[in-house]
Design an enzyme around this catalytic site. Structure first.
Site, PDB file in Angstrom:
ATOM      1  N   LYS A  49       0.818  -1.213   0.000  1.00  0.00           N
ATOM      2  CA  LYS A  49       0.000   0.000   0.000  1.00  0.00           C
ATOM      3  C   LYS A  49       0.855   1.269   0.000  1.00  0.00           C
ATOM      4  O   LYS A  49       0.389   2.335  -0.412  1.00  0.00           O
ATOM      5  CB  LYS A  49      -0.981   0.009   1.172  1.00  0.00           C
ATOM      6  CG  LYS A  49      -1.893  -1.220   1.239  1.00  0.00           C
ATOM      7  CD  LYS A  49      -2.549  -1.528  -0.075  1.00  0.00           C
ATOM      8  CE  LYS A  49      -3.473  -2.741  -0.059  1.00  0.00           C
ATOM      9  NZ  LYS A  49      -2.903  -4.003   0.414  1.00  0.00           N
ATOM     10  N   TYR A 263     -11.518 -14.978   2.957  1.00  0.00           N
ATOM     11  CA  TYR A 263     -10.581 -13.926   3.335  1.00  0.00           C
ATOM     12  C   TYR A 263     -10.163 -14.056   4.804  1.00  0.00           C
ATOM     13  O   TYR A 263     -11.013 -14.117   5.698  1.00  0.00           O
ATOM     14  CB  TYR A 263     -11.219 -12.547   3.108  1.00  0.00           C
ATOM     15  CG  TYR A 263     -10.292 -11.425   3.523  1.00  0.00           C
ATOM     16  CD1 TYR A 263      -9.304 -10.974   2.648  1.00  0.00           C
ATOM     17  CD2 TYR A 263     -10.375 -10.854   4.789  1.00  0.00           C
ATOM     18  CE1 TYR A 263      -8.426  -9.981   3.034  1.00  0.00           C
ATOM     19  CE2 TYR A 263      -9.501  -9.851   5.180  1.00  0.00           C
ATOM     20  CZ  TYR A 263      -8.532  -9.428   4.300  1.00  0.00           C
ATOM     21  OH  TYR A 263      -7.647  -8.450   4.690  1.00  0.00           O
ATOM     22  N   TYR A 289      -2.437 -12.906   2.750  1.00  0.00           N
ATOM     23  CA  TYR A 289      -2.173 -12.604   1.337  1.00  0.00           C
ATOM     24  C   TYR A 289      -0.968 -13.373   0.775  1.00  0.00           C
ATOM     25  O   TYR A 289      -1.130 -14.258  -0.059  1.00  0.00           O
ATOM     26  CB  TYR A 289      -1.919 -11.100   1.156  1.00  0.00           C
ATOM     27  CG  TYR A 289      -3.036 -10.198   1.561  1.00  0.00           C
ATOM     28  CD1 TYR A 289      -4.076  -9.899   0.675  1.00  0.00           C
ATOM     29  CD2 TYR A 289      -3.061  -9.600   2.813  1.00  0.00           C
ATOM     30  CE1 TYR A 289      -5.102  -9.041   1.036  1.00  0.00           C
ATOM     31  CE2 TYR A 289      -4.088  -8.742   3.186  1.00  0.00           C
ATOM     32  CZ  TYR A 289      -5.104  -8.459   2.293  1.00  0.00           C
ATOM     33  OH  TYR A 289      -6.110  -7.618   2.645  1.00  0.00           O
TER      34      TYR A 289
HETATM   35  C1  LIG Z   1      -3.709  -5.257   0.311  1.00  0.00           C
HETATM   36  C2  LIG Z   1      -2.763  -6.379   0.219  1.00  0.00           C
HETATM   37  C3  LIG Z   1      -2.705  -7.192  -0.932  1.00  0.00           C
HETATM   38  C4  LIG Z   1      -3.659  -7.061  -2.076  1.00  0.00           C
HETATM   39  O1  LIG Z   1      -3.414  -5.968  -2.895  1.00  0.00           O
HETATM   40  P1  LIG Z   1      -4.640  -5.332  -3.719  1.00  0.00           P
HETATM   41  O2  LIG Z   1      -4.053  -4.194  -4.413  1.00  0.00           O
HETATM   42  O3  LIG Z   1      -5.673  -4.984  -2.690  1.00  0.00           O
HETATM   43  O4  LIG Z   1      -5.171  -6.390  -4.632  1.00  0.00           O
HETATM   44  C5  LIG Z   1      -1.760  -8.198  -0.980  1.00  0.00           C
HETATM   45  N1  LIG Z   1      -0.915  -8.409   0.037  1.00  0.00           N
HETATM   46  C6  LIG Z   1      -0.939  -7.663   1.150  1.00  0.00           C
HETATM   47  C7  LIG Z   1       0.025  -7.987   2.230  1.00  0.00           C
HETATM   48  C8  LIG Z   1      -1.859  -6.629   1.285  1.00  0.00           C
HETATM   49  O5  LIG Z   1      -1.875  -5.896   2.414  1.00  0.00           O
END
Ligand SMILES: *Cc1c(COP(=O)(O)O)cnc(C)c1O
Length: 332
Positions: A49, A263, A289
């Protein structure tokens, strides 16, 4: 590319490293794996992010905002990076966080990302699972405005064309690093959820004319994510970049079947991938993730989809703080 024309603030330590994963490649008997270390973007334990926020925060400040509102789960990495960005830039930060299935878990509720949100001085607004986050953010913005504050709402995941520019820029960075190493990147594998990371990469590589394949590993169990989320994000990002239309050089494929029960819900395959990366490479992945994305990459490689001398890049999107929020899910 027209990226230099957009306002941007520096928040990330760039470029992040692009490194070979020799022991993990050998462990799964090829292809040649590399990792892009966007877990090391540097802001309050890093993550993907931060690149998006360089553009999102600059746009907010250009509008005259002195406060940012955003949203996510209790263990949102995006919320934590936004809180850190706001702190660094001297804006206030209001986080609309939604409860989930882990509500009995003390670490989930108080450790990991949410611990950091509190340290970073963000104001937290906790809501029940299933509440309408966009409506809650709009109400909060209205309330803040009426008390003289100038808030801006940053969408979930900072996934909107302005934020996605961060990953179009990352595409340029990756292409340059691959050239330096004398390799071409045949495919990139990464986690996908709100879609901006994948969309920015797709728009960036396509605009560059760099032919590659992008695999987004679905972490939400959302069979419609390509049509509902990712394709519209790609289209809108390409428009913002002055390069509208279909992708010409890049193929995007979503990998399903690695989200477990949904999720943030752990799976044995995720635990195995987290352990394997840690034990073979000293590389920390996260349970929500990057652990599921690595599970997807390992399954894809084992299916024989890539040649043994293909160069496959794992984009590590961060989330290490989540290890502490989900610690009870990882020990088994
Ligand atoms: C937000 C996030 C993602 C996903 O990215 P998007 O742009 O929302 O698809 C992947 N890995 C981590 C660790 C995240 O915080």
């Amino acid at each position: 590319m027209n990226i230099a024309e957009f306002p941007r603030v520096r928040l990330a330590s760039l470029p992040t490293a692009l490194e070979p994963l020799e022991r993990l490649s050998a462990d799964i008997s090829g292809p040649r794996l590399f990792v892009k270390r966007d877990d090391m973007t540097g802001l309050a334990t890093g993550g993907n992010k931060t690149r998006k926020l360089e553009f999102a925060m600059a746009a907010a400040m250009q509008e005259g905002a002195n406060c940012v509102i955003t949203t996510g789960g209790i263990q949102s990495n995006h919320a934590r990076q936004t809180a850190a960005a706001a702190a660094r830039l001297g804006l206030s930060c209001e986080l609309v966080l939604r409860h989930s299935a882990h509500d009995e878990d003390e670490n989930y509720l108080n450790n990991g990302n949410i611990l950091l949100d509190r340290l970073l001085g963000a104001k937290l607004h906790l809501h029940p699972a299933g509440s309408d986050r966009d409506a809650l953010m709009a109400d909060l913005a209205e309330k803040l405005r009426s008390s003289g504050i100038r808030p801006t709402i940053i969408p979930l995941g900072a996934s909107y064309p302005t934020g996605n520019l961060g990953y179009a820029d990352a595409a340029m960075e990756i292409a340059a690093q691959a050239n330096e190493l004398g390799i071409t990147i045949d495919a990139i594998v990464t986690a996908t959820s709100s879609g901006g990371t994948l969309a920015g990469l797709a728009a960036g590589f396509d605009t560059l004319g760099y032919s590659t394949q992008l695999f987004g590993v679905d972490v939400d169990n959302d069979p419609d994510c390509l049509e509902k989320t990712i394709s519209p994000q790609i289209e809108a990002t390409k428009v913002l970049m002055g390069h509208p239309g279909e992708l010409e050089h890049v193929r995007v494929e979503i990998l399903f079947g690695h989200a477990g029960a949904g999720y943030g819900l752990p799976s044995d395959e995720m635990r195995e991938a987290v352990r394997r990366a840690a034990e073979t490479e000293g590389l920390l992945l996260d349970p929500v993730y990057s652990g599921k994305a690595m599970a997807g990459l390992i399954a894809l490689a084992k299916s024989g989809r890539f040649g043994l001398d293909a160069n496959i890049l794992f984009l590590h999107t961060g989330g290490v703080a989540g290890l502490f929020g989900y610690s009870s899910q990882l020990s088994s």
